[in-house]
Design an enzyme around this catalytic site. Structure first.
Site: not given
Length: 560
Positions: A23, A172, A174, A181, A201, A223-226, A248, A340, A342, A468
């Site tokens: 993005r 791309y 997004g 988005k 989000h 993003s990228a926090c699981g 998402d 990034n 996908r 887990g």
């Protein structure tokens, strides 16, 4: 442009031009007559971090410079699509015009599209989406990876008053899958404000305890926090079950009984590949083995895919071609897959997709979770004291920056509600809208929590095993919603009482004291950081209630 991956059933690989990989926030704008409808006016004329405004005149000029003749020689596709189950009272319809077959194939995975949507639309309202890669034929210079784009002229514009999205120059995800988005957050958040609901989000998960009782929760992470990992959690506590409604985006609206009902407006997952493995997310790995479009991952010589953190050793003699379409080895000093990169995969292939994931009325949300990647200072979990305090917690979210946007390095960035790049209107008004939910007659407001899976010890890495084992935190929240688990007030919110987190069977020893410790100096700095941010960025549009919550936090921290 895309290549068949022979190792899997109906899977494809796209490699983009290296200049078109994420993005582009700097070229993503909201067009309104009045700038303050889009962003708060920063203090002393600073630059807003909460969105980019463009005037209608500037936009018309930009359109005139870009669009005439931009699709020459290409096929134009018309994509009618529904965000949300076709015919659901919570769903909205869009029509995208594009000259990119990659967009058509991806939108077929990510949305419900086709004749059924046109029938449902009839003569009703829809969001108009226009997209071009900005590369008329014949091309003036050779394409990289056969990927048409026009990075110098890229512009992604949203015109909320006209319910319109216009995107130029990028293929791309997004930037070009305009249902994602652009529609589902930026345009939808503005529609939601006008119609009295929330477009967020957030992942949505269903969680069932060993006694068979089920609840639904929504969670917002940058993003990228699981986020995808949590949405597809494999619980380590026996008897618990987690099912995925969405990973998402959540559209949430109070029903006549006062329940907050949520749908996942999407039809697929557009997940970050690196770091996804049989260990971190076995359910995602099981989802993507067929009918999937991969973008900017590495390719193996036996027709498969590869990326960093996949944790799969390759059979002897199998070689890797990087996302740049060059032979790759681990000695190269750069990743084989773009950070990034996908996978775009149908949601109904997920082994733990929730039975109600396409329910037209949505699922009832009983807890909302905010979180971020905070290496220090922020405890594993706390519960907000009230709805108003919870809105303040969402507004105060900060996290280490990620690869999904063009920012570099390990900076702690403000990312309120994980929506900073996605607000469709003024953030101060957005906060007032969230606060107004408490004034709805009969509204059953969900409890609000904050989590941080990423706290580190100064010497030994992460303090919490995560993945887990995060079920142990969800278990505590589940019991809090039922009024069963113990909690004690602290400066930041309610923390779990001693022994109220179920640590039975935990493989690693966890230092709970360090995981939940609150350092007064850290939180004093945090309060000052937040005050500075709110004053500079939200300025006159900051609701009084948020200022009051900041003062209350400061008082509690000073009394620590």
């Amino acid at each position: 442009m895309i290549k068949k991956l022979t190792k899997y059933e109906n899977c494809w690989l796209a490699r983009t031009d290296p200049r078109d990989v994420a993005r582009v926030e700097s070229k993503t704008v909201i067009v309104t007559r009045d700038q303050r409808d889009t962003v708060p006016t920063p203090l002393e004329g600073g630059v807003s971090q909460l969105g980019r405004w463009m005037s209608p005149e500037e936009f018309d000029k930009a359109m005139g410079q870009r669009f005439p003749g931009c699709m020459k020689g290409r096929t134009m596709y018309v994509i009618p699509f529904s965000m949300g189950p076709v015919g659901s009272p919570l769903s909205k319809i869009g029509v995208e015009l594009t000259d990119s077959p990659y967009v058509v194939a991806s939108m077929r995975v990510m949305t419900r599209m086709g004749k059924a949507v046109l029938s449902a639309l009839g003569t009703g309202e829809f969001v108009r989406c226009l997209h071009s890669v900005g590369c008329p034929l014949p091309v003036k210079k050779p394409l990289v990876n056969s990927w048409p784009c026009n990075p110098e002229q890229t512009l992604i514009a949203h015109i909320p008053d006209r319910r319109q999205i216009v995107s130029f120059g990028s293929g791309y995800g997004g930037n070009s899958l305009l249902g994602k988005k652009c529609f589902a957050l930026r345009i939808a958040s503005r529609i939601a404000k006008e119609e009295g609901w929330l477009a967020e989000h957030m992942l949505i998960l269903g969680i069932t305890n060993p006694a068979g009782e089920k609840k639904y929760m929504a969670a917002a992470f940058p993003s990228a926090c699981g986020k995808t990992n949590l949405a597809m959690l494999c619980p380590t506590l026996p008897g618990w079950k987690v099912e995925c409604v969405g990973d998402d985006i959540a559209w949430m609206k109070f029903d006549k009984q006062g329940n907050l009902r949520a749908i996942n407006p999407e039809n697929g997952f557009f997940g970050v590949a690196p770091g996804t493995s049989a260990k971190t997310n076995p359910n995602a790995m099981a989802t993507i083995i067929k009918n999937t479009i991969f973008t900017n991952v590495a390719e193996t010589s036996d027709g498969g895919v590869h990326w960093e953190g996949m944790d799969e050793s390759l059979p002897e003699g199998v070689t890797i071609t990087s996302w740049k379409n060059k032979p790759w080895s681990s000695e190269d000093g750069e990743p084989c897959a773009h950070p990034n990169s996908r996978f775009c995969t149908p949601a109904d292939q997920c082994p733990i997709i929730d039975p109600l994931w396409e329910s037209p009325e949505g699922v009832p949300i009983e807890a909302i979770i905010f979180g971020g990647r905070r290496p220090e200072g922020v405890p594993l979990v706390y519960e907000a004291f009230s709805w108003q305090h919870g809105v303040f917690v969402g507004a105060s979210m900060r996290s280490e920056a990620t690869a999904a946007a063009e920012h570099k390095g390990k900076v702690i960035m403000h990312d309120p509600f994980a929506m900073r790049p996605f607000f469709g209107y003024n953030f101060g008004q957005y906060l007032s809208h969230w606060l107004s939910m408490a004034d709805r007659p009969g509204a059953k407001l969900p409890k609000i929590f904050h989590v941080n899976w990423f706290r580190k010890s100064p010497t030994a890495g992460f303090l919490w095993p995560g993945f887990g084992d995060n079920i142990r935190v969800l278990d505590w929240m589940f019991r809090r919603v039922n009024g069963e688990a113990g909690a004690m007030p602290s400066a930041v919110g309610y923390l779990p009482c001693q022994k109220s987190l179920n640590l039975q069977g935990l493989r690693e020893t966890v230092d709970l004291d360090e995981l939940f410790s609150l350092d007064q100096e850290f939180w004093q700095r945090e309060v000052e950081e937040l005050r500075k941010y709110f004053i500079q960025q939200v300025n006159d549009d900051l609701p009084n209630e948020v200022t009051r919550q900041l003062e209350l936090l400061q008082q509690r921290v000073n009394q620590m």
